[in-house]
Design an enzyme around this catalytic site. Structure first.
Site, mmCIF file in Angstrom:
data_model
loop_
_atom_site.group_PDB
_atom_site.id
_atom_site.type_symbol
_atom_site.label_atom_id
_atom_site.label_comp_id
_atom_site.label_asym_id
_atom_site.label_seq_id
_atom_site.Cartn_x
_atom_site.Cartn_y
_atom_site.Cartn_z
ATOM 1 N N TYR A 50 0.699 -1.153 0.038
ATOM 2 C CA TYR A 50 -0.054 0.078 -0.033
ATOM 3 C C TYR A 50 0.838 1.197 -0.032
ATOM 4 O O TYR A 50 2.207 1.154 0.206
ATOM 5 C CB TYR A 50 -0.752 0.174 1.176
ATOM 6 C CG TYR A 50 -0.334 0.108 2.360
ATOM 7 C CD1 TYR A 50 -0.550 1.701 3.123
ATOM 8 C CD2 TYR A 50 0.440 -0.521 3.253
ATOM 9 C CE1 TYR A 50 0.186 1.954 4.226
ATOM 10 C CE2 TYR A 50 0.954 -0.337 4.523
ATOM 11 C CZ TYR A 50 0.837 0.933 4.927
ATOM 12 O OH TYR A 50 1.296 1.549 6.268
ATOM 13 N N CYS A 51 0.194 2.277 -0.465
ATOM 14 C CA CYS A 51 1.045 3.795 -0.186
ATOM 15 C C CYS A 51 -0.062 4.652 0.447
ATOM 16 O O CYS A 51 -0.688 4.156 1.111
ATOM 17 C CB CYS A 51 1.368 4.033 -1.609
ATOM 18 S SG CYS A 51 0.419 4.120 -2.959
ATOM 19 N N GLY A 52 -0.223 5.706 -0.130
ATOM 20 C CA GLY A 52 -1.217 6.905 0.376
ATOM 21 C C GLY A 52 -2.357 6.654 -0.247
ATOM 22 O O GLY A 52 -3.521 6.555 0.383
ATOM 23 N N TRP A 81 -3.271 3.847 2.585
ATOM 24 C CA TRP A 81 -3.423 4.623 3.719
ATOM 25 C C TRP A 81 -4.907 5.299 3.759
ATOM 26 O O TRP A 81 -5.639 5.412 4.901
ATOM 27 C CB TRP A 81 -2.429 5.350 3.908
ATOM 28 C CG TRP A 81 -2.375 6.169 5.358
ATOM 29 C CD1 TRP A 81 -2.747 7.478 5.323
ATOM 30 C CD2 TRP A 81 -2.322 5.635 6.689
ATOM 31 N NE1 TRP A 81 -2.649 7.963 6.585
ATOM 32 C CE2 TRP A 81 -2.750 6.777 7.370
ATOM 33 C CE3 TRP A 81 -2.167 4.394 7.169
ATOM 34 C CZ2 TRP A 81 -2.658 6.717 8.851
ATOM 35 C CZ3 TRP A 81 -2.384 4.271 8.585
ATOM 36 C CH2 TRP A 81 -2.610 5.526 9.332
#
Length: 90
Positions: A50-52, A81
């Protein structure tokens, strides 16, 4: 953009730019070493990335494929996120 900073408990940080040298992906063995150093078990592990918002994590998905990690054991948390941090109980 998100209501609060942070990370998902147990997550490891592997910024996508670390997959590159001079604008190209590192060779597979170097990528494998990078992710193994973060605790990814190539023999029997799974990875949820995952990332933002779920966009740059795709770069890490490709890096893992180049490193020889089975595609069937990599997953993208699409909401990333932004989705996780919306839950006030977390």
């Amino acid at each position: 953009m998100d209501s609060r900073p942070g990370h998902i408990p147990g997550a490891r940080n592997a910024p996508w730019a670390g997959n590159l040298k001079d604008g190209r992906f590192l060779p597979g063995p170097e990528l494998r070493k990078r992710y193994a150093a973060l605790g990814l078990r190539f023999k029997d592990g799974e990875a949820v990335l995952y990332c933002g918002s779920g966009v740059t994590a795709c770069h890490d998905l490709l890096a893992l494929e180049l490193a020889g990690f089975p595609r069937s054991r990599t997953h993208l948390y699409e909401g990333s996120w932004s989705d996780w941090s919306k839950d006030a109980d977390r």
